[in-house]
Design a protein around this motif. Sequence first.
Motif, short mmCIF file in Angstrom:
data_model
loop_
_atom_site.label_atom_id
_atom_site.label_comp_id
_atom_site.label_asym_id
_atom_site.label_seq_id
_atom_site.Cartn_x
_atom_site.Cartn_y
_atom_site.Cartn_z
N VAL A 59 -0.91 4.84 4.48
CA VAL A 59 -0.45 5.67 3.37
C VAL A 59 0.74 5.02 2.68
CG1 VAL A 59 0.44 7.93 2.68
CG2 VAL A 59 -1.28 7.77 4.50
N LYS A 60 1.66 4.48 3.47
CA LYS A 60 2.84 3.83 2.90
C LYS A 60 2.46 2.59 2.11
CE LYS A 60 6.20 5.49 6.30
NZ LYS A 60 7.05 5.13 7.46
N LEU A 61 1.47 1.84 2.59
CA LEU A 61 1.04 0.65 1.86
C LEU A 61 0.48 1.04 0.50
CD1 LEU A 61 -0.62 -1.53 4.65
CD2 LEU A 61 1.46 -2.06 3.36
N ARG A 62 -0.30 2.11 0.44
CA ARG A 62 -0.85 2.56 -0.84
C ARG A 62 0.25 3.09 -1.75
NH1 ARG A 62 -2.98 1.80 -5.12
NH2 ARG A 62 -4.18 3.46 -6.16
N LEU A 63 1.18 3.85 -1.19
CA LEU A 63 2.31 4.35 -1.99
C LEU A 63 3.16 3.18 -2.49
CD1 LEU A 63 3.41 7.45 0.08
CD2 LEU A 63 2.57 7.47 -2.27
N ALA A 71 6.99 -0.96 1.51
CA ALA A 71 6.66 0.11 2.46
C ALA A 71 7.82 0.39 3.41
CB ALA A 71 5.40 -0.24 3.23
N ARG A 72 8.61 -0.62 3.72
CA ARG A 72 9.73 -0.43 4.65
C ARG A 72 10.83 0.45 4.05
NH1 ARG A 72 10.01 -5.71 2.76
NH2 ARG A 72 11.87 -6.24 1.55
N GLY A 219 5.73 14.79 1.94
CA GLY A 219 6.87 14.46 1.10
C GLY A 219 7.33 13.04 1.37
N MET A 220 8.08 12.50 0.42
CA MET A 220 8.49 11.11 0.51
C MET A 220 10.00 10.98 0.32
SD MET A 220 5.55 9.70 -2.06
CE MET A 220 5.68 11.18 -3.09
N ALA A 221 10.58 10.04 1.05
CA ALA A 221 11.97 9.64 0.79
C ALA A 221 11.96 8.13 0.60
CB ALA A 221 12.89 10.03 1.94
N PHE A 222 12.69 7.67 -0.39
CA PHE A 222 12.82 6.25 -0.67
C PHE A 222 14.30 5.89 -0.53
CE2 PHE A 222 9.32 8.01 -3.05
CZ PHE A 222 8.28 7.12 -2.84
N ALA A 223 14.59 4.85 0.24
CA ALA A 223 15.98 4.49 0.49
C ALA A 223 16.04 3.07 1.02
CB ALA A 223 16.61 5.46 1.48
N SER A 224 17.27 2.62 1.30
CA SER A 224 17.45 1.30 1.91
C SER A 224 16.75 1.26 3.26
CB SER A 224 18.94 1.01 2.09
OG SER A 224 19.49 1.88 3.07
N GLU A 225 16.44 0.07 3.71
CA GLU A 225 15.75 -0.08 4.98
C GLU A 225 16.57 0.51 6.13
OE1 GLU A 225 13.39 -3.61 7.47
OE2 GLU A 225 14.46 -4.07 5.60
#
Length: 348
Positions: A59-63, A71-72, A219-225
Amino acid sequence: MFDINNLLRDNIKRLVPYSSARDEFQGEASVFLDANENAFGSPLVQAFNRYPDPMQHQVKLRLSQIKGVPARNIFLGNGSDEAIDVLFRSFCNPGVDNVIIVPPTYGMYEVSANINDVAIKKVLLTDGYQLNLEGIAEAIDDNTKLIFICSPNNPTGNSINRDDIETLLANFHGIVVVDEAYINFSRQKTFIQELTEYANLVVLQTLSKAWGLAGLRVGMAFASEEIIEVMNKVKPPYNINEASQTLTLQALANVEQVNAWIKETLEQRDKLVLTLKDMTFVRDIYPSDANFILVKTTDAKGIYNYLVDNGIIVRNRNNVELCEGCLRITIGTPEENNKLIATLQQYQ
């Protein structure tokens, strides 16, 4: 200067996360006898007897392809509400730390703070529903860990001034959480593009709104690794179930359908606004970058109850500060919107 180690709770720094069977083995095999699952299957047409991928790699790869971010840098939660809760549990010491919210705004920030015994500092938006930067600056102290900004904002529908958010990101040493649940309907660009500029930025998004997957709770969160690594350490091991992952992957293959729905939603929003403006009980309709509108009326409670009696449910926001007299109306299908309009025309 942002330093994640200055924000993390000490127990989270020391935390050794649970290691699941699917964490310890990744790859292909024909016999799985490692996770104490039911080897015979499920009493369903589709088998769900195996635990899901704990890190939701596919799922992360597609997002990653759709969102243009590695994805990381993606965390997936059981709705964005789980991401909010994980941030509290990772960075806020109960009974010690505090967070800033800017009402009127999404109610789960306050609920999560209360559940985690974290103090809340409220800095009201201005009359134009924008940030009060001076008030926020005065509210920040040494124990302020998180600032939550919902943009487009719920329940007002407007986008928050981008320069104001960047001012916070540049000057606040804690984490700024920008909740973009409604970004697909907005004229503004996402803050995901700014992740490389601001180490203290967390962007929340969801598949519940434009993507129509509210029932799957993704739900999604996007942030630094480094922030994502902390969130993955704190979350439950199998927080996104197999059915949700499978169906989400299928949905993410239909970007064109979602874009068509977004376009129609915006067209319907504009039509609804034009019609409502002519109704005598409507005092104002605030500009919206979302799939809903905030309508100021002469009698929010009366109109709400009238609609309920006619089988139409909207959201009464009359008791929310700065939203007195207001109803929040989600944009429906053309048929639903026409029924709403016809019903309200009988109210006048």
